[in-house]
Write a protein that holds these residues in place. Structure first.
Motif, PDB file in Angstrom:
ATOM      1  N   THR A  84       0.780  -1.104  -0.007  1.00  0.00           N
ATOM      2  CA  THR A  84       0.009   0.078  -0.092  1.00  0.00           C
ATOM      3  C   THR A  84       0.815   1.257   0.020  1.00  0.00           C
ATOM      4  OG1 THR A  84      -1.816  -1.057   1.228  1.00  0.00           O
ATOM      5  CG2 THR A  84      -1.841   1.392   1.189  1.00  0.00           C
ATOM      6  N   GLU A  85       0.518   2.419  -0.906  1.00  0.00           N
ATOM      7  CA  GLU A  85       0.928   3.442  -0.893  1.00  0.00           C
ATOM      8  C   GLU A  85       0.257   4.593  -0.840  1.00  0.00           C
ATOM      9  OE1 GLU A  85       3.382   4.005  -4.467  1.00  0.00           O
ATOM     10  OE2 GLU A  85       1.697   4.609  -5.580  1.00  0.00           O
ATOM     11  N   HIS A  86       0.543   5.765  -0.228  1.00  0.00           N
ATOM     12  CA  HIS A  86      -0.187   6.912  -0.041  1.00  0.00           C
ATOM     13  C   HIS A  86       0.541   8.228  -0.626  1.00  0.00           C
ATOM     14  CE1 HIS A  86      -2.979   9.537   2.591  1.00  0.00           C
ATOM     15  NE2 HIS A  86      -2.639  10.230   1.781  1.00  0.00           N
ATOM     16  N   SER A  87       0.031   8.557  -1.887  1.00  0.00           N
ATOM     17  CA  SER A  87       0.678   9.556  -2.741  1.00  0.00           C
ATOM     18  C   SER A  87       0.020  10.686  -3.177  1.00  0.00           C
ATOM     19  CB  SER A  87       1.349   8.622  -3.891  1.00  0.00           C
ATOM     20  OG  SER A  87       2.075   7.415  -3.747  1.00  0.00           O
ATOM     21  N   LEU A  88       0.611  11.397  -3.842  1.00  0.00           N
ATOM     22  CA  LEU A  88       0.164  12.792  -4.638  1.00  0.00           C
ATOM     23  C   LEU A  88       0.755  12.489  -6.300  1.00  0.00           C
ATOM     24  CD1 LEU A  88       1.032  15.605  -2.498  1.00  0.00           C
ATOM     25  CD2 LEU A  88      -1.086  14.800  -3.007  1.00  0.00           C
ATOM     26  N   LEU A  89      -0.108  12.906  -7.009  1.00  0.00           N
ATOM     27  CA  LEU A  89       0.411  12.565  -8.330  1.00  0.00           C
ATOM     28  C   LEU A  89       1.547  13.422  -9.001  1.00  0.00           C
ATOM     29  CD1 LEU A  89      -2.863  12.592 -10.844  1.00  0.00           C
ATOM     30  CD2 LEU A  89      -1.101  10.717 -10.677  1.00  0.00           C
ATOM     31  N   ARG A  90       1.784  14.525  -8.180  1.00  0.00           N
ATOM     32  CA  ARG A  90       2.997  15.531  -8.432  1.00  0.00           C
ATOM     33  C   ARG A  90       4.159  14.758  -7.951  1.00  0.00           C
ATOM     34  NH1 ARG A  90       0.537  19.253  -4.055  1.00  0.00           N
ATOM     35  NH2 ARG A  90       2.134  19.189  -2.385  1.00  0.00           N
ATOM     36  N   GLN A  91       4.111  13.673  -7.305  1.00  0.00           N
ATOM     37  CA  GLN A  91       5.434  12.958  -6.684  1.00  0.00           C
ATOM     38  C   GLN A  91       6.036  12.192  -7.875  1.00  0.00           C
ATOM     39  OE1 GLN A  91       3.225  11.325  -3.314  1.00  0.00           O
ATOM     40  NE2 GLN A  91       5.039  11.991  -1.980  1.00  0.00           N
ATOM     41  N   TYR A  92       5.297  12.038  -9.027  1.00  0.00           N
ATOM     42  CA  TYR A  92       5.506  11.305 -10.289  1.00  0.00           C
ATOM     43  C   TYR A  92       5.990  12.144 -11.340  1.00  0.00           C
ATOM     44  CZ  TYR A  92       3.243   7.215  -7.926  1.00  0.00           C
ATOM     45  OH  TYR A  92       2.928   6.505  -6.769  1.00  0.00           O
ATOM     46  N   PRO A  93       7.032  11.729 -12.104  1.00  0.00           N
ATOM     47  CA  PRO A  93       7.246  12.494 -13.419  1.00  0.00           C
ATOM     48  C   PRO A  93       6.242  12.679 -14.269  1.00  0.00           C
ATOM     49  CG  PRO A  93       8.972  10.542 -13.011  1.00  0.00           C
ATOM     50  CD  PRO A  93       7.668  10.414 -12.088  1.00  0.00           C
ATOM     51  N   ASN A  94       6.112  14.119 -14.724  1.00  0.00           N
ATOM     52  CA  ASN A  94       4.936  14.220 -15.577  1.00  0.00           C
ATOM     53  C   ASN A  94       3.527  14.181 -14.764  1.00  0.00           C
ATOM     54  OD1 ASN A  94       6.534  15.345 -17.765  1.00  0.00           O
ATOM     55  ND2 ASN A  94       6.879  13.300 -18.409  1.00  0.00           N
ATOM     56  N   MET A  95       3.599  14.053 -13.688  1.00  0.00           N
ATOM     57  CA  MET A  95       2.440  13.987 -12.812  1.00  0.00           C
ATOM     58  C   MET A  95       1.433  12.606 -13.533  1.00  0.00           C
ATOM     59  SD  MET A  95       1.007  17.538 -12.111  1.00  0.00           S
ATOM     60  CE  MET A  95      -0.286  17.062 -11.004  1.00  0.00           C
ATOM     61  N   ARG A  96       2.231  11.314 -13.706  1.00  0.00           N
ATOM     62  CA  ARG A  96       1.717  10.581 -14.199  1.00  0.00           C
ATOM     63  C   ARG A  96       2.616   9.084 -13.665  1.00  0.00           C
ATOM     64  NH1 ARG A  96       1.489  10.719 -20.286  1.00  0.00           N
ATOM     65  NH2 ARG A  96       1.196   8.556 -20.201  1.00  0.00           N
ATOM     66  N   ALA A  97       1.830   7.930 -13.403  1.00  0.00           N
ATOM     67  CA  ALA A  97       2.208   6.584 -13.103  1.00  0.00           C
ATOM     68  C   ALA A  97       2.844   6.187 -14.601  1.00  0.00           C
ATOM     69  CB  ALA A  97       1.367   5.735 -12.448  1.00  0.00           C
ATOM     70  N   GLU A  98       3.759   5.221 -14.333  1.00  0.00           N
ATOM     71  CA  GLU A  98       4.326   4.585 -15.468  1.00  0.00           C
ATOM     72  C   GLU A  98       3.011   3.391 -15.959  1.00  0.00           C
ATOM     73  OE1 GLU A  98       7.780   1.559 -16.546  1.00  0.00           O
ATOM     74  OE2 GLU A  98       8.193   2.801 -14.820  1.00  0.00           O
ATOM     75  N   CYS A  99       3.249   3.340 -17.328  1.00  0.00           N
ATOM     76  CA  CYS A  99       2.336   2.390 -17.843  1.00  0.00           C
ATOM     77  C   CYS A  99       2.910   1.060 -17.441  1.00  0.00           C
ATOM     78  CB  CYS A  99       2.268   2.550 -19.333  1.00  0.00           C
ATOM     79  SG  CYS A  99       1.280   1.432 -20.371  1.00  0.00           S
ATOM     80  N   HIS A 100       2.126   0.200 -17.009  1.00  0.00           N
ATOM     81  CA  HIS A 100       2.704  -1.066 -16.341  1.00  0.00           C
ATOM     82  C   HIS A 100       1.767  -2.192 -16.427  1.00  0.00           C
ATOM     83  CE1 HIS A 100       1.106   0.878 -12.746  1.00  0.00           C
ATOM     84  NE2 HIS A 100       1.210  -0.426 -12.115  1.00  0.00           N
TER      85      HIS A 100
END
Length: 335
Positions: A41-57
């Motif tokens: 489990t993680e608790h996150s903000l989109l701005r913590q990711y490059p380009n405000m997007r998770a990686e396609c996976h």
């Protein structure tokens, strides 16, 4: 919510580190925080990711993303849905997916992964309930709403899983950085309890949809090709990669390759390569003391200067500042 500027990205908030990596078949490696029952489990903000997007996976785990504050767009096998505050989404095993923003606004969310094959289920339970769920081609994903009885029940279990790791948090308050572990050992029993409750709700949803007789949901015609090209990049990003090699991995030409990435991911193939490399570099910055030059080499960048420019453009922070921020967060958590 307003559009965030670079200066509004708080210096102590960084991309979650999740044991980044890929198995030989392209599946995401998950560093579970409930070792007995294989959950994360993680608790996150989109701005913590490059380009405000998770990686396609993709991965074998069942995934549940719960929108705590704001909204998010979610891609699953070529379909895109918008998730509102309070909603959640279930993504079945082995589906290509990622979350992102289309309007530049941030989103606070929790994400839980449950490995369906490692939940200590007796063989009879696995064969009767788990296997039919993970192989159900009529249910690649389900949007969960709190005003629906099954959606409300599933969201309640997702929140229990979140609280088992982070405790009950105030609204819109990120937890402090911590190791990849549950709050205590007995919380693993909460994970197991939630898994069976979730399995019950999802099985009921599948039965109400037609008990396996519902029409198979057709994937976007290019999803399988994209998956092969994504897997190639994720397995070979440490080496120099050309557009021709990426296209060959999907058995398409370079023009078609570029068109598929643009249509489904909103990126060029080379932008995706750099995205993957930056995420891998962030992991090394946070977990090793390797020099920046060595990290640049190990993650496939042609030079340290190009690595630093790319990292700063995608993460809005320099590699060294990112490392120092992660060290400060870990020291605060251990104090």
């Amino acid at each position: 919510m307003k559009r965030l500027t670079q200066s509004e990205c708080l210096p102590y908030e960084f991309m979650p580190i999740t044991g980044w990596g890929r198995l030989p078949n392209g599946a995401e490696i998950v560093q579970y925080d409930a070792p007995m029952f294989f959950s994360f489990t993680e608790h996150s903000l989109l701005r913590q990711y490059p380009n405000m997007r998770a990686e396609c996976h993709w991965h074998i785990d069942l995934e549940f993303t719960h929108i705590i504050h704001g909204h998010m767009w979610y891609f699953v096998n070529g379909e895109i849905v918008r998730l509102e505050e309070g909603q959640a989404i279930f993504v079945n095993s082995r589906q290509l997916h990622y979350g992102f923003t289309e309007d530049g606004t941030d989103c606070e969310f929790s994400c839980t992964l449950l490995n369906p094959a490692r939940m200590s289920a007796p063989t009879a339970v696995y064969e009767r309930f788990v296997m039919p769920l993970v192989t159900d081609e009529t249910m690649p994903y389900v949007v969960l709403s709190p005003d629906d009885v099954h959606g409300n029940g599933l969201i309640a279990q997702i929140m229990r899983l979140h609280d088992a790791k982070f405790g009950q948090l105030k609204h819109a308050t990120l937890p402090a950085a911590r190791g990849m572990a549950l709050a205590n050992d007995t919380a693993s029993l909460t994970v197991l309890s939630c898994f069976y409750a979730i399995l019950h709700e999802l099985t009921t949803i599948a039965q109400e949809r037609g008990d396996g007789t519902a029409e198979r949901i057709k994937r976007h015609p290019h999803v399988a090709t994209l998956a092969m090209m994504v897997d190639f990049v994720q397995q070979h990003y440490v080496h120099q990669i050309t557009l021709a090699q990426i296209a060959a991995a999907g058995s398409v030409g370079r023009t078609t390759c570029a068109a598929i990435f643009r249509e489904l991911l909103g990126q060029t193939p080379i932008e995706f390569v750099n995205d993957v490399r930056v995420r891998a570099a962030a992991e090394l910055l946070a977990t090793t003391q390797l020099p920046v030059s060595a990290i640049a080499t190990q993650t496939g960048f042609s030079s340290s200067s190009f690595f630093t420019r790319t990292f700063r453009r995608l993460m809005h922070i320099t590699p060294l500042s990112y490392r120092n921020g992660m060290l400060s967060s870990n020291n605060m958590d251990n104090s």
